[in-house]
Design a protein around this motif. Structure first.
Motif, short mmCIF file in Angstrom:
data_model
loop_
_atom_site.label_atom_id
_atom_site.label_comp_id
_atom_site.label_asym_id
_atom_site.label_seq_id
_atom_site.Cartn_x
_atom_site.Cartn_y
_atom_site.Cartn_z
N CYS A 77 39.19 41.83 41.54
CA CYS A 77 37.93 41.71 40.37
C CYS A 77 37.59 43.13 39.86
O CYS A 77 37.10 43.06 38.61
CB CYS A 77 37.00 40.92 40.99
SG CYS A 77 37.33 39.18 41.41
N HIS A 128 40.35 42.93 37.05
CA HIS A 128 40.33 41.54 36.28
C HIS A 128 38.70 40.86 36.34
O HIS A 128 38.56 39.70 37.05
CB HIS A 128 41.07 40.61 36.92
CG HIS A 128 42.71 41.22 36.95
ND1 HIS A 128 43.10 42.02 37.91
CD2 HIS A 128 43.76 40.80 36.15
CE1 HIS A 128 44.21 42.33 37.55
NE2 HIS A 128 44.55 41.70 36.74
N ALA A 166 38.23 37.07 35.33
CA ALA A 166 39.00 36.15 36.19
C ALA A 166 38.21 35.04 36.76
O ALA A 166 36.98 35.34 37.16
CB ALA A 166 40.00 36.82 37.42
#
Length: 224
Positions: A63, A66, A69
């Motif tokens: 994370c 990303h 996400a």
């Protein structure tokens, strides 16, 4: 007279032609077989394999790069990346058929909140399992839920650094049926990225094949 001479010449030349036919073309060279590698095998309708590799990604590290996400809103520890057919010689089948995935992907949102990841996992790995889509994802869920996350990792509030062997030791302590020979640790830039568990086709822990594990002296683990 000329006609008889032509006939006689033809009678002499025809036997010579029969004794010297046109040479046959050289046969095409037979291609050499490619050596076995740890890359994906050619797609086939069915592809045998030896065991499963359960890949559990460390969500905080994923994370970090990303942040948008779907799974990152949950601030999880380990999340399911995939259940991957593997061979003991280091090869692995991929993309074994074009069979469609599960009719209702939403029933697996607890393990794959991102539907595109679910479809990718089915297309790339699930089609090689010999299972139906629902059987494959139920097996992936069962394998994921069978792993107890070490309390040391679930209770993290600040980043820590540990040797890879010590991290795997936390996993074996929390899961007495799993030995270190059934585990591998992945890292990137000395950060924990994943724990991998080798499982037989009945989802019991087994010794891994030639799977590379992190060789860093210490690995940084950011908190959830």
């Amino acid at each position: 007279m000329k006609k008889r001479t032509v006939i006689l010449l033809l009678d002499l030349l025809l036997p010579l032609a029969a004794c010297n036919p046109n040479p046959r073309p050289s046969p095409e060279p037979v291609p050499r077989p490619r050596p076995a590698t740890a890359l994906a095998l050619e797609p086939t309708a069915t592809q045998p394999f030896d065991y499963y590799l359960l890949n559990l990604s460390w969500s905080p590290e994923f994370c970090h790069s990303h942040p948008n996400a779907a799974e990152c809103a949950q601030h999880s520890t380990f999340v399911l990346h995939g259940l991957w057919p593997q061979n003991t010689d280091g090869t692995y089948p991929q993309n074994c058929s074009t069979a469609p995935g599960p009719a209702d992907p939403s029933q697996y949102s607890d393990i794959y909140p991102d539907p595109s990841l679910l479809q990718h996992e089915w297309r790339t790995h699930g089609t090689c399992s010999g299972l139906t889509p629902d059987a494959f994802f139920n097996a992936a869920r069962a394998a994921f839920q069978s792993i107890v996350i070490p309390p040391t990792l679930t209770q993290l509030t600040t980043q820590i650094s540990l040797p890879p062997a010590q991290i795997l030791g936390l996993v074996t302590t929390a899961n007495p049926t799993i030995t270190s020979s059934s585990l591998a640790l992945s890292c990137g830039n000395n950060y924990l990225t994943a724990i991998e568990v080798c499982l037989d086709k009945q989802l019991h822990p087994k010794s891994c094949g030639p799977i590379r594990s992190c060789r860093a002296n210490t690995v940084r683990i950011p908190p959830p």
